[in-house]
Design an enzyme around this catalytic site. Structure first.
Site, PDB file in Angstrom:
ATOM      1  N   ASP A 185       0.883  -1.171   0.000  1.00 24.28           N
ATOM      2  CA  ASP A 185       0.000   0.000   0.000  1.00 24.28           C
ATOM      3  C   ASP A 185       0.920   1.219   0.000  1.00 24.28           C
ATOM      4  O   ASP A 185       1.423   1.658   1.037  1.00 24.28           O
ATOM      5  CB  ASP A 185      -0.893  -0.029   1.249  1.00 24.28           C
ATOM      6  N   GLU A 200       1.746   2.343  13.188  1.00 15.19           N
ATOM      7  CA  GLU A 200       0.715   2.338  12.144  1.00 15.19           C
ATOM      8  C   GLU A 200      -0.401   1.468  12.700  1.00 15.19           C
ATOM      9  O   GLU A 200      -0.350   0.250  12.623  1.00 15.19           O
ATOM     10  CB  GLU A 200       1.304   1.779  10.850  1.00 15.19           C
ATOM     11  N   HIS A 239      -5.435   0.274   1.214  1.00 11.11           N
ATOM     12  CA  HIS A 239      -6.027  -1.015   1.610  1.00 11.11           C
ATOM     13  C   HIS A 239      -7.158  -0.815   2.623  1.00 11.11           C
ATOM     14  O   HIS A 239      -7.888  -1.743   2.921  1.00 11.11           O
ATOM     15  CB  HIS A 239      -4.958  -1.965   2.163  1.00 11.11           C
ATOM     16  N   GLU A 274     -10.566  -2.211  15.385  1.00 12.21           N
ATOM     17  CA  GLU A 274      -9.394  -2.964  15.844  1.00 12.21           C
ATOM     18  C   GLU A 274      -8.839  -2.409  17.142  1.00 12.21           C
ATOM     19  O   GLU A 274      -8.080  -3.071  17.819  1.00 12.21           O
ATOM     20  CB  GLU A 274      -8.273  -2.931  14.808  1.00 12.21           C
TER      21      GLU A 274
HETATM   22  N1  SAH Z   1       4.378  -1.266  11.656  1.00  9.98           N
HETATM   23  C1  SAH Z   1       4.125  -2.296  10.677  1.00  9.98           C
HETATM   24  C2  SAH Z   1       2.940  -3.182  11.010  1.00  9.98           C
HETATM   25  C3  SAH Z   1       1.627  -2.472  11.254  1.00  9.98           C
HETATM   26  S1  SAH Z   1       0.295  -3.576  11.519  1.00  9.98           S
HETATM   27  C4  SAH Z   1       3.979  -1.640   9.324  1.00  9.98           C
HETATM   28  O1  SAH Z   1       3.763  -0.435   9.286  1.00  9.98           O
HETATM   29  O2  SAH Z   1       4.042  -2.326   8.314  1.00  9.98           O
HETATM   30  C5  SAH Z   1       0.087  -3.521  13.251  1.00  9.98           C
HETATM   31  C6  SAH Z   1       0.991  -4.452  14.023  1.00  9.98           C
HETATM   32  O3  SAH Z   1       0.842  -4.140  15.392  1.00  9.98           O
HETATM   33  C7  SAH Z   1       0.677  -5.940  13.890  1.00  9.98           C
HETATM   34  O4  SAH Z   1       1.842  -6.628  13.513  1.00  9.98           O
HETATM   35  C8  SAH Z   1       0.210  -6.356  15.283  1.00  9.98           C
HETATM   36  O5  SAH Z   1       0.621  -7.647  15.641  1.00  9.98           O
HETATM   37  C9  SAH Z   1       0.875  -5.317  16.163  1.00  9.98           C
HETATM   38  N2  SAH Z   1       0.181  -5.002  17.421  1.00  9.98           N
HETATM   39  C10 SAH Z   1      -1.101  -4.607  17.576  1.00  9.98           C
HETATM   40  N3  SAH Z   1      -1.368  -4.351  18.862  1.00  9.98           N
HETATM   41  C11 SAH Z   1      -0.223  -4.590  19.552  1.00  9.98           C
HETATM   42  C12 SAH Z   1       0.124  -4.534  20.935  1.00  9.98           C
HETATM   43  N4  SAH Z   1      -0.757  -4.159  21.843  1.00  9.98           N
HETATM   44  N5  SAH Z   1       1.371  -4.882  21.296  1.00  9.98           N
HETATM   45  C13 SAH Z   1       2.272  -5.294  20.365  1.00  9.98           C
HETATM   46  N6  SAH Z   1       1.988  -5.377  19.056  1.00  9.98           N
HETATM   47  C14 SAH Z   1       0.775  -5.019  18.642  1.00  9.98           C
END
Ligand code: SAH
Length: 532
Positions: free
Chosen positions: A236, A329, A480, A338
């Site tokens: 994306d 993110e 996305h 979420e």
């Molecule tokens: N920063 C990455 C992934 C973003 S998606 C990027 O920009 O490509 C969000 C990610 O946050 C997922 O991998 C999910 O497992 C993680 N995540 C969500 N809540 C979380 C929490 N409370 N503690 C640790 N990881 C978390």
């Protein structure tokens, strides 16, 4: 962030009412009332007028009536309260700690009229989770246009009985739903394991093979363990390039700073931060993708700068007391689906140093009217005649599910209106549930509005020489997140220049705080949608 493939959908208007479950006979006589009784979810319902707690909403209502002389359902009817009125009344009574007697002598304007009482006085207050229409609607049908209740004499006992029956039905439905979700999840995990083992020549790092898990939040993190969701996010370009342009375009913000990446996934944002001069980056993720991130960081010789930690940000111990910058993110459909922002705000309050900043630092949610008759024919009118049979009842199932899809920009027939702006450096978790009044100004021809579209904008602003923003509007390059469409069963006829007043309430589903319920009122239509 991409949306996990496990969704947490709950019906909307037909939503299982959030009434508590357990019954505890004879509790009224229990001298030790200060010991909280709890419902099946472990949630106690605290009385509005005293400290006593009960195991269900109907019991609490009954207690308010017998002990404090306040028949809450009667109050709803007398003052013709709609959902908002009821919520405000509950919060008002709790906030102002008013007595039962004071409610009996209300005259003229209601003291809870102000919107300040939309804010829960008690976190997760079960009295705010009930479906008012379910409780009283059958006997006292609401007037859709005004939300007013028709007048009927007080029959609190019969209503309570009905509420208890509804509660039992809800409990049974929820059990069935939980079983179905569990089965679905196991199937998904199995399929995922098969795909992973078929698609790779080398075994994954230890622990990365998907395990069958039962707990819902583990299901959420499991879905982020699969590569495909990260591939979708990285591809994306609107999303990833905006983060890159912000991080790499503002080295003065990152130079020599300690950065925390909440939910690092593959580690992409952490690596941008390292490239932009950060002294130290701490990257945390609970999903098993972090094992890939460890390899990725090593392959790029960034392991001296980036420390990866597996775990929930709320649970892990960071190797530093404070950080200068938090990047994440976290965005979901309609921004807040979420609920990952909750984790970022938790991290902010725990780890952000004085003068530090969270990025993105600002975001907004917008709404606009949509006049896409083709889509209406396809999604709604379709059910009027299916191979010569009437299936109108299906519309009731279709409409309350918000649709995530890319909208043709030419179908937007109003100016957009911002319904909420969040300052990520200041907003609190409780403010992520909110209500707002808005007006949609119709801009295009004589059309019908058949749905509303929601989308969000993201800003990297504060302290940046090179400010960056991106939008998920239907008028911008698709992302996305697409857009979130709220259908209407019956179109509202509109003309250019019309101004449609509306109101939106966004809240988490108490049964599944990662799911979102959006109640949208526009003109005389009001409906609750689930965002999945
Ligand atoms: N920063 C990455 C992934 C973003 S998606 C990027 O920009 O490509 C969000 C990610 O946050 C997922 O991998 C999910 O497992 C993680 N995540 C969500 N809540 C979380 C929490 N409370 N503690 C640790 N990881 C978390």
């Amino acid at each position: 962030m991409a949306e996990p493939t496990d969704t947490y959908h709950t019906g909307a208007d037909d939503e299982v009412p959030d009434l508590s479950h357990s019954e505890d006979e004879g509790e009224e006589d229990d001298e030790e009332w200060e010991c909280m009784e709890q419902d099946a979810d472990g949630v106690a319902v605290t009385c509005l007028f005293c400290q006593r707690s009960f195991s269900s909403v109907p019991e609490t209502f009954q207690h308010c009536q017998s002990e404090h002389g306040v028949d809450l359902l009667q109050l709803v009817k007398t003052h013709r309260l709609d959902d908002y009125g009821y919520i405000k009344m509950i919060n008002y009574v709790r906030t102002e700690k008013c007595s039962g007697e004071s409610l009996a002598v209300l005259d003229g304007a209601l003291p809870w009229d102000s919107d300040e009482y939309m804010k829960p006085a008690l976190p997760d207050d079960p009295l705010l989770q009930i479906d008012l229409e379910e409780l009283i609607g059958a006997e006292f049908p609401t007037d859709g246009a005004s939300g007013a209740q028709s007048e009927v004499g007080g029959q609190g006992g019969a209503l309570l009985q009905r509420a208890q029956q509804a509660e039992e039905r809800a409990a049974r439905s929820e059990e069935a739903l939980a079983r179905a979700m569990e089965d679905l999840h196991k199937l998904k995990m199995l399929a995922q394991g098969l795909v992973l083992s078929a698609g790779r020549s080398a075994p994954l790092c230890s622990g990365a093979v998907a395990e069958l898990r039962e707990d819902e939040d583990e299901a959420y993190f499991s879905s982020y363990g699969h590569y495909s969701i990260h591939e979708e996010m990285l591809k994306d370009t609107v999303r990833t390039e905006s983060y890159r342009d912000f991080i790499c375009g503002n080295p003065d913000v990152f130079k020599d700073k300690v950065v925390l990446d909440v939910g690092c996934g593959t580690g992409i944002l952490s690596m941008f931060a390292a490239r932009s001069g950060a002294k130290k980056v701490i990257a945390v993720d609970q999903s098993e993708i972090i094992y890939q991130a460890m390899d990725i960081v090593r392959s790029n010789q960034l392991d001296n700068t980036i420390t990866l930690i597996k775990g929930r940000i709320e649970d892990v111990d960071l190797p530093v007391e404070k950080v200068d910058i938090i990047i994440s993110e976290w965005m979901g459909y309609f921004l807040l689906f979420e609920s990952m922002l909750d984790s970022v705000l938790w991290a902010r309050d725990r780890y952000l140093a004085e003068g530090g900043s969270v990025y993105p630092d600002r975001c907004s949610i917008s709404l606009a009217a949509v006049g896409d008759t083709e889509k209406h024919d396809d999604r709604i009118a379709f059910w009027d005649d299916v191979y010569g049979f009437k299936m109108e009842c299906m519309k009731k199932a279709v409409v309350p599910e918000a649709v995530v899809e890319v909208l043709k920009p030419e179908t937007v027939i109003s100016d957009p209106t911002v319904i909420q702006t969040l300052d990520c450096n200041a907003v609190t978790i409780s403010e992520l549930e909110f209500s707002a009044d808005f007006t949609l100004k119709i801009t295009a021809g004589t059309l019908c509005t058949v749905s509303r579209v929601g989308y969000f904008d993201i800003f990297f602003d504060s302290g940046c020489t090179n400010k960056v923003m991106f939008s998920t509007s239907p008028h911008c390059t698709r992302t996305h997140w697409k857009q979130t469409v709220f259908l209407l069963e019956n179109p509202i006829p509109v003309h250019t220049g019309d101004e449609l007043p509306g109101r939106i309430v966004v809240r988490k589903n108490r049964k599944d705080p990662r799911a979102l319920l959006v109640t949208l009122g526009l003109a005389d239509r009001k409906l609750t949608y689930s965002v999945q």
